[in-house]
Design a protein around this motif. Structure first.
Motif, mmCIF file in Angstrom:
data_model
loop_
_atom_site.group_PDB
_atom_site.id
_atom_site.type_symbol
_atom_site.label_atom_id
_atom_site.label_comp_id
_atom_site.label_asym_id
_atom_site.label_seq_id
_atom_site.Cartn_x
_atom_site.Cartn_y
_atom_site.Cartn_z
ATOM 1 N N ILE A 38 -47.818 -18.459 87.823
ATOM 2 C CA ILE A 38 -46.316 -17.676 87.813
ATOM 3 C C ILE A 38 -46.264 -16.500 86.832
ATOM 4 C CG2 ILE A 38 -45.171 -19.906 88.534
ATOM 5 C CD1 ILE A 38 -43.965 -19.960 85.685
ATOM 6 N N ASP A 39 -47.151 -16.364 85.959
ATOM 7 C CA ASP A 39 -47.019 -15.255 85.008
ATOM 8 C C ASP A 39 -47.446 -14.036 85.610
ATOM 9 O OD1 ASP A 39 -49.602 -15.715 85.183
ATOM 10 O OD2 ASP A 39 -50.147 -15.889 83.252
ATOM 11 N N ALA A 40 -48.222 -14.221 86.972
ATOM 12 C CA ALA A 40 -48.637 -12.926 87.645
ATOM 13 C C ALA A 40 -47.153 -12.280 88.177
ATOM 14 C CB ALA A 40 -49.272 -13.527 88.886
ATOM 15 N N ALA A 41 -46.008 -12.635 87.773
ATOM 16 C CA ALA A 41 -44.806 -12.097 88.274
ATOM 17 C C ALA A 41 -44.505 -10.957 87.200
ATOM 18 C CB ALA A 41 -43.722 -13.058 88.184
ATOM 19 N N CYS A 42 -45.191 -10.846 86.211
ATOM 20 C CA CYS A 42 -45.031 -9.836 85.168
ATOM 21 C C CYS A 42 -45.367 -8.621 85.556
ATOM 22 C CB CYS A 42 -45.861 -10.272 83.980
ATOM 23 S SG CYS A 42 -47.702 -10.021 84.233
ATOM 24 N N PHE A 43 -46.043 -8.447 86.688
ATOM 25 C CA PHE A 43 -46.336 -7.081 87.481
ATOM 26 C C PHE A 43 -44.926 -6.402 87.527
ATOM 27 C CE2 PHE A 43 -50.587 -9.173 87.877
ATOM 28 C CZ PHE A 43 -51.303 -8.154 87.091
ATOM 29 N N PHE A 44 -44.001 -7.263 87.944
ATOM 30 C CA PHE A 44 -42.582 -6.718 88.180
ATOM 31 C C PHE A 44 -42.149 -5.861 87.153
ATOM 32 C CE2 PHE A 44 -43.256 -9.896 91.645
ATOM 33 C CZ PHE A 44 -43.258 -8.961 92.835
ATOM 34 N N TRP A 45 -42.359 -6.182 86.007
ATOM 35 C CA TRP A 45 -41.541 -5.642 84.864
ATOM 36 C C TRP A 45 -42.373 -4.872 83.522
ATOM 37 C CZ3 TRP A 45 -41.803 -11.087 84.998
ATOM 38 C CH2 TRP A 45 -42.353 -11.722 83.906
ATOM 39 N N LEU A 46 -43.673 -5.363 83.887
ATOM 40 C CA LEU A 46 -44.536 -4.683 82.873
ATOM 41 C C LEU A 46 -45.195 -3.479 83.334
ATOM 42 C CD1 LEU A 46 -46.228 -7.972 81.212
ATOM 43 C CD2 LEU A 46 -44.276 -6.664 80.324
ATOM 44 N N GLU A 47 -45.425 -2.556 82.326
ATOM 45 C CA GLU A 47 -46.261 -1.290 82.546
ATOM 46 C C GLU A 47 -47.675 -1.166 82.514
ATOM 47 O OE1 GLU A 47 -44.702 1.299 84.305
ATOM 48 O OE2 GLU A 47 -42.728 0.475 84.366
ATOM 49 N N GLY A 48 -48.477 -0.824 83.281
ATOM 50 C CA GLY A 48 -49.883 -0.544 83.182
ATOM 51 C C GLY A 48 -50.544 -1.786 82.659
#
Length: 319
Positions: A38-48
């Motif tokens: 579920i940590d793949a959701a980080c693409f929604f708020w992290l940059e590059g």
């Protein structure tokens, strides 16, 4: 590992007999085996490149492995109750036991970091208590041979079950063969790391990187003690060891002290926190590009590199 591998592992565990412990056991095992991602959701708020320092951390650590299966068990238990109230609950479903749902979800979730450890990307087992990376250097992140083994095991077990046979046996055989396959690959990598009779010698930062298909081979990555450059050897057991070649063929650059810049640049900080084999090359438009020797792609700037256009390219000290 990839999510297909995680799902197949959960399904094979169910076919080994665990699916008879409670209703909705298979969803608990299969979903549980994928929960840490579920940590793949980080693409929604992290940059590059910031995702590099976030993935395989907090959701793969002890607190998450305890709490995430609890949430999953609650959702599955609630789903069963909701279906029962609506009269849509399947008649052949076993009684649902919350404790078993949690236990199976936990087992599935526990298998996830153990599998992720097997490749060169690494994992932080004890986040948030420790941010140390650990690497298994055993399997490529997508292992088609493991796909084939687990897929065949699942098919044989389901087919036997449909015919009224001993359907648990194929699953147990598949688990045993899978563990033997993983053990053999680990032994290859461990042997390379322990060897003192090779051209690269004993080095703490040596990385035996498994290729996608030829699992018996290794792309051995190590840092040259004289030049500081990352080198690679195409290693194949039983064959003569070829000459090492630089991982990067372009203009190498020294990596300067980036401590101050890390405090201002979240992408840079995440990249250096994640990187195991960092090196720099000259950027076309000026400055440098940081790469990692494990995932170097000379054709384009990808998600495993970061550009620092304001950092001049200086020749490495060992060149």
């Amino acid at each position: 590992m990839d999510n297909l591998t995680h799902s197949l592992v959960g399904a094979v565990l169910g076919q080994a007999g665990l699916k008879r412990r409670t209703g909705l056991a298979m969803p608990a095992l299969i979903i549980g085996a994928n929960l840490p991602d579920i940590d793949a959701a980080c693409f929604f708020w992290l940059e590059g490149a910031e995702h590099l320092g976030f993935r395989r951390g907090i959701t793969h650590g002890p607190p998450a492995l305890v709490l995430l299966p609890l949430v999953l068990a609650g959702l599955l238990w609630g789903w069963d109750r909701w279906q029962a109230k609506r009269g849509t609950r399947p008649k052949d479903r076993l009684p649902v036991h919350f404790g078993w749902l949690y236990a199976l979800g936990f087992l599935g979730a526990l298998s996830h970091p153990l599998l992720d450890w097997l490749n060169v990307y690494g994992i932080r087992f004890f986040e948030p208590f420790s941010s140390a990376w650990s690497y298994g250097d055993t399997l490529f992140i997508i292992d088609v041979w493991l796909w084939a083994l687990l897929g065949l095991t699942l098919w044989a077990s389901l087919r036997s079950e449909k015919k009224g046979g001993k359907w648990r046996r194929p699953a147990w055989i598949g688990i045993a063969v899978g563990l033997a396959y993983i053990g053999a690959n680990w032994a290859i990598s461990a042997g390379i790391k322990a060897s003192s009779h090779s051209p690269y010698g004993l080095q703490a930062d040596l990385i035996p990187s498994p290729p996608p298909l030829e699992f018996w081979k290794r792309d051995v990555i190590y840092r040259d003690p004289e030049t500081g450059r990352w080198m690679m050897i195409d290693y194949s057991p039983g064959s003569a060891i070829p000459d090492a070649v630089p991982v990067a063929q372009g203009q190498p650059c020294a990596i300067p002290d980036l401590s101050a810049l890390r405090k201002e640049d979240g992408e840079l900080d995440a990249f250096l926190f994640w990187s195991r084999a960092p090196f720099a090359t000259r950027a076309q438009g000026g400055g440098i590009v940081l790469h990692d020797a494990r995932f170097y792609d000379p054709r384009a700037r990808d998600r495993f590199s970061i550009a620092l256009p304001d950092t001049p390219c200086e020749e490495p000290a060992g060149e």
